[in-house]
Write an enzyme that holds these catalytic residues in place. Structure first.
Site, PDB file in Angstrom:
ATOM      1  N   SER A   1     -29.594  49.516  55.213  1.00 45.42           N
ATOM      2  CA  SER A   1     -30.087  48.213  54.753  1.00 45.42           C
ATOM      3  C   SER A   1     -29.163  47.528  53.761  1.00 45.42           C
ATOM      4  O   SER A   1     -29.366  46.348  53.442  1.00 45.42           O
ATOM      5  CB  SER A   1     -31.466  48.383  54.116  1.00 45.42           C
ATOM      6  OG  SER A   1     -32.417  48.763  55.098  1.00 45.42           O
TER       7      SER A   1
ATOM      8  N   GLU B   1      17.674  76.612  20.382  1.00 44.66           N
ATOM      9  CA  GLU B   1      18.425  76.817  21.619  1.00 44.66           C
ATOM     10  C   GLU B   1      19.877  77.233  21.390  1.00 44.66           C
ATOM     11  O   GLU B   1      20.436  77.982  22.180  1.00 44.66           O
ATOM     12  CB  GLU B   1      18.396  75.537  22.470  1.00 44.66           C
ATOM     13  CG  GLU B   1      17.034  75.218  23.066  1.00 44.66           C
ATOM     14  CD  GLU B   1      16.605  76.220  24.122  1.00 44.66           C
ATOM     15  OE1 GLU B   1      17.477  76.801  24.789  1.00 44.66           O
ATOM     16  OE2 GLU B   1      15.393  76.455  24.257  1.00 44.66           O
TER      17      GLU B   1
END
Length: 611
Positions: A377, A113
């Site tokens: 059920s 950088e």
């Protein structure tokens, strides 16, 4: 004697008359004029410079305030074994200092950088000229001239806007930062605040997210991956594009070789060793959303939270694997497009697995907690429990023939009437007419609704006999939770997903509601016995797992729109729902079919993974 003639002398042409020099008085008049113009231009230049400075700096943030700017609190969730589940908000890790990091970590960022980081005062004129030449030569932007200090100024104080004003402000703030902090302090701030994709800020948060290690344990290859992210955090995100992340890391390793950080051979070896741990399952997003929604006021609203959840990562993986496999094969053939699974610890209510559908990325709607459907059920245990509490026993007899209640005559499906059967057989084979008769013995629909509500189903419930056939709407999570008393000796539990909560490293009191006795141990034992018969010889036979005690109940709604199986095994209560979001009927899918088989498949896969 002739007269002598004198020779002619050629005269030189007369010289042009010289210009008279300007008088001294004229020179004296011109000097003040030049001086006045110089002063005027200087004044106007200063005014223009001052106006330009005001133009660029009038909305410049106060650096002292921006350093303490607020942000979205981060929420990090991990599974019971510590594996990362999800993150949200602005995720920051631990604050790191240069002396705590391996030297190759900051060196990787400087190498790629800003190689002249320690030689400039915030603005690198040489770097800007080099970048401009490279960009002009390439005909496009291929290189940037921003320093680490400028990047830090942008990240801390400015928006991503691309404009001349922002670039000038960035430069002014970079100069301020260089005057305020040492180079080591600037690098420390940068490493702790740089954005590295996926909501992470700082080297430690990114190290934990992408590699599962703290920043102090990063290898050179891993550091190269992270150092490559600031250029384009989304494009080089290892979770999104691992191949691009590796390619960028190789560039960073090359820069580290050029700057003397690594020998070429070591850089090549590091490149070959780069790998990324598997990302946490995105399908656990339903569970993460459910947990996040339940935090409420239990935690400080502005603090970072670390939540250790109750999720069993192995069981969750088995649920996702088997659910998708079934929907893609047998389910597809039978017209089933969706499913949901919930598993809780019967003794406590801790949620161990949750899948709210087939694919969280396509549909984050949680069918396990948000969809209310008729259970068919699968509701009958509450009917039979009401009868048990009224004095009925599993060995008692009950008629299974036709019944007419004011013109309403429930059917029995494929069941062939035997005249009278035991209550246990009526439960195991899910005989509707017997269930209606037992509801009447228990005291009617209101009594059954009260029992269901006592065990955890919120209602509302029908006030007619149809309640015995499961016409009340429920969520899968509520239904699974209401089955827990049958498995734990009669205690009602509340489902919860957080085992431990910490805010900024401090523990927060988090006590889920404790189990509450709601039915007797004898009643729970009778219900569990009938559920075991369902799996042993009834409608739930497909759920049986060799070597494991399994009990449960099937459920199917009218026209096969919903199919359920709620089972008990190994200290867990696990519920399965299969169906379609638009309630389109499935082709012959009943609770004892695909849902029961999915229950079995999940348990077998879980056991096979060494759980």
């Amino acid at each position: 004697m002739p007269r002598a003639v004198a020779p002619r002398v050629r005269r030189a042409p007369a010289a042009a008359p010289a210009r008279p020099a300007p008088p001294a008085r004229s020179r004296r008049r011109l000097a003040p004029r030049f001086f006045r113009w110089a002063v005027t231009l200087t004044v106007w230049g200063l005014v223009a410079g001052f106006v330009a400075l005001i133009f660029f700096a009038w909305d410049l943030p106060r650096p002292e305030d921006a350093l303490a700017a607020t942000r979205r609190p981060a929420i990090t969730m991990v599974a019971a074994n510590g594996a990362l589940l999800s993150t949200s908000g602005d995720l920051y890790g631990e604050t790191v200092r240069l002396r705590d990091l391996p030297p190759h970590v900051p060196a990787a960022f400087v190498a790629i950088e800003d190689r002249r980081f320690r030689d400039h005062m915030g603005l690198d004129v040489i770097g800007m000229i080099r970048a401009a030449v490279a960009n002009v030569t390439a005909g496009r932007v291929v290189q940037g001239g921003s320093t680490l200090t400028q990047q830090l100024a942008k990240n801390l104080f400015l928006t991503p806007e691309r404009s001349l004003r922002r670039k000038v402000q960035e430069a002014l703030l970079a100069l301020w930062l260089e005057a305020r902090f040492t180079k080591d302090e600037l690098l420390t701030i940068y490493l702790n605040r740089v954005y590295l994709g996926a909501g992470t800020f700082g080297i430690d948060a990114a190290a934990r997210l992408y590699f599962g290690v703290p920043a102090r344990r990063l290898t050179p290859g891993q550091a190269a991956v992270l150092a490559g992210l600031p250029k384009a955090p989304s494009r080089y995100n290892p979770r999104v594009n691992p191949s691009a992340a590796v390619d960028r890391a190789i560039e960073v390793l090359g820069a580290m070789v050029e700057t003397g950080v690594l020998p070429a051979a070591a850089a090549m070896a590091e490149a070959e060793r780069i790998h990324f741990p598997p990302a946490p399952s995105r399908d656990a997003g339903w569970f993460a959303d459910w947990v996040r929604d339940g935090i409420g006021d239990h935690a400080p609203p502005t603090s970072d939270l670390l939540l250790r959840t109750t999720l069993d990562a192995r069981l969750q993986a088995a649920v996702e694997l088997r659910l998708e496999a079934m929907l893609a094969s047998q389910g597809r053939a039978a017209g089933v497009s969706q499913g949901a699974v919930v598993a809780i610890e019967a003794a406590s209510g801790a949620v161990r697995a949750m899948a709210g559908g087939r694919d969280y990325r396509r549909s984050p709607f949680n069918r396990a907690t948000q969809a209310r459907r008729q259970p068919g059920s699968a509701f009958k245990p509450f009917v039979f429990l009401a009868a048990i509490e009224a004095g009925v026993r599993p060995d008692d007899g009950v008629a299974d023939g036709p019944i007419n209640l004011g013109g309403w005559t429930p059917g029995n499906g494929n069941w062939r009437s035997r005249g009278e059967i035991t209550v246990e057989d009526a439960f195991a084979h899910s005989v509707n007419t017997a269930a209606v008769r037992l509801m009447q013995r228990a005291g009617g629909a209101r009594k059954v609704g009260a029992v269901a509500q006592r065990l955890g189903l919120p209602g509302p419930f029908p006030r007619d006999a149809s309640i015995a056939l499961g016409t009340a709407e429920v969520t899968l999570l509520d239904l699974v939770t209401a089955y827990a008393p049958f498995a734990n000796g009669g205690r009602r539990v509340a489902p919860f997903g957080i085992a431990e909560m910490r805010a900024e490293g401090r523990p927060i009191a988090w006590l889920p509601p404790g189990p509450t006795p709601v039915i007797t141990a004898d009643a729970a034992e009778a219900m569990r016995r009938m559920m075991a018969a369902t799996v042993a010889r009834g409608t739930g036979r497909a759920a049986a797992v060799s070597g494991l005690a399994v009990a449960g109940k099937t459920g199917t709604t009218q026209d096969n729109r919903d199919a359920w199986f709620i089972g008990i095994a190994g200290g867990l209560v696990m519920g399965i729902w299969l169906g379609n979001d638009d309630a389109t009927p499935m082709e012959g899918v009943a609770g004892g079919g695909l849902p029961a088989r999915l229950f079995r498949d999940i348990l077998e896969t879980h056991r096979g993974r060494g759980a």
